[in-house]
Design an enzyme around this catalytic site. Structure first.
Site, mmCIF file in Angstrom:
data_model
loop_
_atom_site.group_PDB
_atom_site.id
_atom_site.type_symbol
_atom_site.label_atom_id
_atom_site.label_comp_id
_atom_site.label_asym_id
_atom_site.label_seq_id
_atom_site.Cartn_x
_atom_site.Cartn_y
_atom_site.Cartn_z
ATOM 1 C CB ALA A 220 -0.944 -0.019 1.206
ATOM 2 N NE ARG A 221 1.120 5.551 -2.053
ATOM 3 C CZ ARG A 221 0.720 4.815 -3.075
ATOM 4 N NH1 ARG A 221 0.845 3.492 -3.024
ATOM 5 N NH2 ARG A 221 0.189 5.383 -4.149
ATOM 6 C CG HIS B 18 6.022 1.757 -5.311
ATOM 7 N ND1 HIS B 18 5.859 2.941 -4.640
ATOM 8 C CD2 HIS B 18 4.760 1.332 -5.618
ATOM 9 C CE1 HIS B 18 4.565 3.235 -4.538
ATOM 10 N NE2 HIS B 18 3.881 2.264 -5.128
ATOM 11 C CD GLU C 71 8.198 4.105 -2.567
ATOM 12 O OE1 GLU C 71 7.916 4.446 -3.738
ATOM 13 O OE2 GLU C 71 7.439 3.406 -1.868
ATOM 14 C CG ASP D 131 5.856 -3.044 -4.280
ATOM 15 O OD1 ASP D 131 6.933 -3.253 -4.869
ATOM 16 O OD2 ASP D 131 4.885 -2.474 -4.817
#
Length: 319
Positions: free
Chosen positions: A237-238, A286, A267, A262
């Site tokens: 998700a985040r 991601h 990032e 992920d």
């Protein structure tokens, strides 16, 4: 007509010019592609100060008020997706900058989530790497997910899709989120659980919530401490929804069986980040939305957005 400058940001894979028909607008804009992330907000401002049109890929480059203040020439900002929490829409409106989005053709994150679950339980990638490295015998013993319980945080469109996939694999599914109702669970066909029940009973927990002030840090040390030592956590998700330091300490102490992540607070994930040193953590950069179909849709809609703005008919306007 004066030609404007258009910046395509964060095109790490150099796909933007290949998957969309830019001939529809290239008579009016000069396009520059940025394939690397900016080292800092100052670097972003320095690179973008002369552009009137900017095309953003997800939240890779944030646009807070200070960024808009530093880009006096900016007139049009188009982001992939119809929601981007890294863009200060109120500031854009104050600066009379038009902000538009793009629609998702579908959401491929659900399939990636199931892939991460399979990697955690069947070690496909790990054994593939060992085979290519010349290892003779297998090292990992798999775990069957048939009959296991999946705990889903967030039962919106994506959470419901993951739940349906998990049930095909024979998993039992329970769900929780701050506003989730038993009626919604019945509609999706999953069990309702409290947050405490979900973390203490699920064999695998997967997160599918939008990042907001309410969800930031929603999964903390106390929640991770409730998990069974045989359980796994998946976050596609985040990053900031999970307390990353708490997760790091939990994995280092091997208090849970492992995790797959992920998404990250920063990032791309820094090369010296301690997550990279853990052998019980599956890491992907991601990948949730990174598919050919997604990029084709987003970039072609960005072309449409530029053309519509030139005609004073902005499409999918956000601000």
């Amino acid at each position: 007509m004066t030609r404007l400058r258009c910046a395509i940001l964060d095109d790490y894979l150099n796909l933007s010019l290949k998957v969309a028909d830019w001939s529809k607008v290239e008579d009016r804009v000069d396009i520059t592609v940025f394939s690397q992330p900016f080292a800092s907000p100052e670097a972003a401002v320095s690179a973008l100060k002369d552009f009137e049109v900017i095309l953003a890929m997800r939240e890779r480059t944030p646009f807070p008020r200070a960024m808009f203040d530093a880009l006096p020439k900016l007139k049009l900002l188009i982001t992939s997706g119809m929601r981007n929490n890294s863009i200060d829409l109120a500031a854009a409106k104050d600066k009379q900058i038009v902000v538009c989005g793009t629609h998702w053709p579908r959401d491929p994150t659900a399939a990636l989530t199931m892939g991460m679950i399979l990697e955690l339980t069947r070690n496909i990638g790990r054994e593939n790497a060992r085979m290519h490295a010349g290892e003779y015998l297998q090292k990992h013993v798999g775990i069957e997910i048939d009959g296991k319980t999946l705990g889903v945080l967030g039962l919106g469109k994506l959470g419901a899709k993951v739940s349906a996939m998990a049930k095909v694999f024979g998993m039992n599914v329970i769900a929780w989120s701050p506003n989730l109702t038993k009626e919604r669970c019945q509609e999706v066909g999953v069990g309702y659980a409290t947050k405490e029940e979900l973390f203490s009973t699920a064999d695998i927990i997967t997160i599918h919530m939008v990042l907001s002030d309410r969800s930031r840090g929603l999964v903390g040390a106390a929640d991770l401490a409730r998990m069974k030592p045989t359980s796994f956590l998946v976050n596609s998700a985040r990053g900031p929804i999970v307390d990353e330091l708490a997760l790091l300490e939990t994995l280092k102490a091997r208090k849970i069986a492992g995790a797959a992540v992920d998404v990250f607070s920063v990032e791309p994930l820094p090369v010296d980040h301690p997550f990279r040193k853990l052998d019980n953590l599956v890491l992907t950069p991601h990948l949730g939305y990174v598919t050919q179909e997604t990029f084709i849709a987003h970039y072609n809609q960005m072309v449409e957005g530029i053309d519509g703005w030139f005609k004073s008919e902005p499409v999918r306007r956000l601000a």
